[in-house]
Write an enzyme that holds these catalytic residues in place. Structure first.
Site, PDB file in Angstrom:
ATOM      1  N   CYS A 157       0.505  -1.281  -0.475  1.00  0.00           N
ATOM      2  CA  CYS A 157      -0.162  -0.264  -0.055  1.00  0.00           C
ATOM      3  C   CYS A 157       1.177   1.623  -0.245  1.00  0.00           C
ATOM      4  CB  CYS A 157      -0.784   0.508   1.124  1.00  0.00           C
ATOM      5  SG  CYS A 157      -2.301  -1.173   0.508  1.00  0.00           S
ATOM      6  N   ARG A 166     -15.400  -3.457  -0.114  1.00  0.00           N
ATOM      7  CA  ARG A 166     -15.696  -2.674  -0.807  1.00  0.00           C
ATOM      8  C   ARG A 166     -16.110  -2.375  -2.110  1.00  0.00           C
ATOM      9  NH1 ARG A 166      -9.292  -1.928  -1.901  1.00  0.00           N
ATOM     10  NH2 ARG A 166      -9.434  -3.915  -2.887  1.00  0.00           N
ATOM     11  N   ASP A 223     -13.843  -8.800  -0.128  1.00  0.00           N
ATOM     12  CA  ASP A 223     -13.776  -7.465  -0.061  1.00  0.00           C
ATOM     13  C   ASP A 223     -15.075  -7.045  -0.069  1.00  0.00           C
ATOM     14  OD1 ASP A 223     -12.899  -4.960  -1.429  1.00  0.00           O
ATOM     15  OD2 ASP A 223     -11.182  -5.487  -2.697  1.00  0.00           O
TER      16      ASP A 223
END
Lengths: 415, 415
Positions: A257, A328, A326
């Site tokens: 990240c 998101r 996930d």
């Protein structure tokens, strides 16, 4: 204060207040659209569900409870206006183009000044300011000759000059339902029930179409001139980055990240110095919007499983613990890009197929996609990056499959 | 799923479910205390208001609405247990000592295994794992000889070894009311009303004493052995840090947040290498728990005011826009320290009088207080640091007053 002397559980249809300004989402002008009012100074003026500042509304409530915060406070907005001219762009009133932020949210002072004077407590949901950044890795890039001091984007003292915007979530529920392919009533019901009962008005006030949910705001960093973001002749480099506190702040080596974010910043600066512009958007979706507790549980499950941490089982382990690989949604992410009037991204610094698809499906074309340079991938993060590439993430390099994925191993917990 | 076929606005007293395990906050053992159940798999089992993962519950709900998330998912907790033995410490059952996190939240598998097997969906609210950190400024500290490679805390490849914990908010409402000096019913009413109507159960279910609010989780980074945190003979260096994304991630120079955080990490590593231990706790209270939109509005108001940005008007400008100088509460902050069994901090890396007072008032003694070294304060952050020192922040150096504060000026927006 009168409104705490008794409890109103929810406002029913017969309590709809005529004093609340109407909202015409997607209207051509701010005045036609009307202001979003989610403050409590005069509950009769509210035309939205929820409240400002996301989850920080809970701190605000505690501050009131403890007597520190004057319940009737009205912000003094003097001098708070955006530092840069911005919009309106055509996207601000295109149907369904922007449904998760308020395109007029930065300009309440300018468009609703009269209503503010009349006593409506209208708060900006977007703020735009200037900043200077000092980042150790960017210093290294200057030392290595990859970036130059141009006295414009990078100053002689190595400060990087940016314009930055903070954007609160303002959700237009019919648009949200359409984008996710569900019926609006069903969406409202699930949002109410699966959060443990946030905002009864979701189900009792179908006339209120806008929700300010208690999630984090988004931050955009612009390198170069903010108006260049919407100028097709100015090459744009962009990274859309989902928060990862463990790496972004603390440099944990289990993922890519921070290295990828910093690479994006370096590329964005270079684009601005080369006559284009750069844009980094930072979304508060810690741990794939599963939160850090779930993330750490998954780390343990990955590293303790039989055979050790492996690219082959990376997604499966997350799903076992979290229920999904996930949580998101990239479907809402492009709204910020549209707010800036972006129509084309020349260089997209992301390998995510989900992000790419969401951007392209929203009507923004993409030129080149930029992978993270191999030398920036921490050793322990190879598990994640190989698993993602095998699952369809973009890469200019090789993709491992089958047994080869088993060979990509992470560190044990005892190391 | 049955529970979405109709809407239950709120569960009234006659709907109290006998199947929900009782909670005895502060009980001597986990079994006596009982598990916190805030999942929706079986609503009859719930004994808390709100839900897991803070604001990410909204994403989870959206994920369910869009059909991606199986509503009946039960986490497979295999191998997710903490990497280190920890507690129980006496503080875990001392009255009113810990009221904003669940001291037993990391050990649900260990203490409530039978109930998990019987079908109760009990989720950990704390996760503990191991990590390796790579931080550019720590590399510089090694190069400069301020930190050494000891092959234990810092490895030959310069990785910093840590144990880290993520802790979700779990609020015991009677304890919260007591700590803030308000009546519990009044606290519940204000929490419900001033958030725009989150969780009607706050007012309809006085029998439910625990709330999981939609705010961010806290992260603790431990340098050295986690058990040394509670050992009085092991010197402890500690920083309690409130999130500031603009500085912590992007290096904005208007405040001292990242430089001070990194200094805290360097001091924490040194303590661990010198036979003690180090602890950094990271709280999600962006922009003094006012959020980033308000923060950026304040930046503009500060830098555009007559006479320019100045230490003399620093707090006043925030109050004009935000209603308070600070919406944070340091009253809940020490709970994490007590969870680790901390009784004494030898070196507290913080200048905040509010943090110091909260820690000392909670029963933890403090030896030395460590200011940020002057050379780490960015030029534009002198406004903030001098204003804070004048307002009572700890410093070993000089404090400016009156007209002298006027002389500390920040950059203009156009620079």
């Amino acid at each position: 204060m009168q409104r705490t002397s008794h409890v109103i559980l929810t406002s029913h249809v017969d309590q709809i207040f005529k004093a609340a300004p109407s909202l015409q989402w997607g209207a051509k002008s701010a005045e036609q659209r009307g202001p979003v009012i989610a403050t409590f100074t005069n509950p009769n003026h509210r035309n939205a569900i929820g409240s400002h500042s996301g989850g920080y509304t809970v701190y605000r409530a505690l501050s009131i409870a403890s007597g520190n915060y004057p319940q009737d406070h009205r912000p003094d907005l003097t001098n708070t206006m955006p530092t840069d001219d911005l919009g309106p762009h055509p996207s601000w009133s295109e149907p369904d183009r922007i449904i998760s932020i308020d395109p007029w949210g930065a300009h309440v002072f300018q468009h609703f000044g009269d209503m503010l004077k009349e006593g409506h407590n209208i708060q900006p949901t977007i703020a735009v300011t200037k900043a200077h950044l000092r980042i150790a890795e960017i210093d290294d890039a200057i030392d290595a000759g990859r970036l130059k001091i141009d006295n414009k984007v990078i100053l002689p003292n190595r400060d990087v000059v940016v314009t930055k915007a903070a954007l609160e979530p303002v959700w237009y529920l019919p648009g949200l339902a359409k984008r996710f392919g569900v019926e609006e009533g069903e969406l409202r019901k699930i949002l109410f029930q699966e959060t443990g009962g946030m905002f009864p008005e979701l189900v009792t006030r179908p006339d209120l179409k806008v929700l300010l949910p208690p999630i984090g705001s988004t931050t955009a960093y612009v390198f170069g001139d903010i108006t260049d973001l919407s100028a097709p002749e100015k090459p744009l480099t962009c990274r859309v980055h989902d928060e990862c506190n463990g790496s972004d702040v603390f440099g944990s080596d289990i993922c890519t990240c921070r290295p990828y974010l910093i690479h994006g910043i370096e590329e964005a600066i270079r684009a601005a110095q080369d006559g284009g512009s750069g844009l980094i958007v930072y979304y508060r979706k810690e741990g794939r919007a599963l939160g850090e507790v779930t993330k750490f549980l998954v780390y343990n499950a990955r590293k303790r499983q039989e055979g050790g941490d492996s690219a082959a089982t990376y997604f499966h382990r997350t799903e076992c613990v979290a229920g999904v690989q996930d949580a998101r949604f990239q479907e809402l992410m492009p709204d910020v890009l549209h707010w800036f009037g972006v129509r084309h991204i020349d260089r997209l610094v992301s390998m995510s197929d989900m992000k790419y698809n969401a951007i392209v499906n929203s009507g923004i074309s993409v030129g080149e996609r930029i992978s993270i340079p191999d030398e920036l991938v921490p050793e322990d993060a190879r598990v994640e990056i190989e698993a993602k590439k095998a699952a369809g993430y973009f890469t200019a390099g090789n993709v491992l499959h089958g047994n080869d994925l088993d060979t990509v191993k992470g560190r044990n917990l005892s190391e």
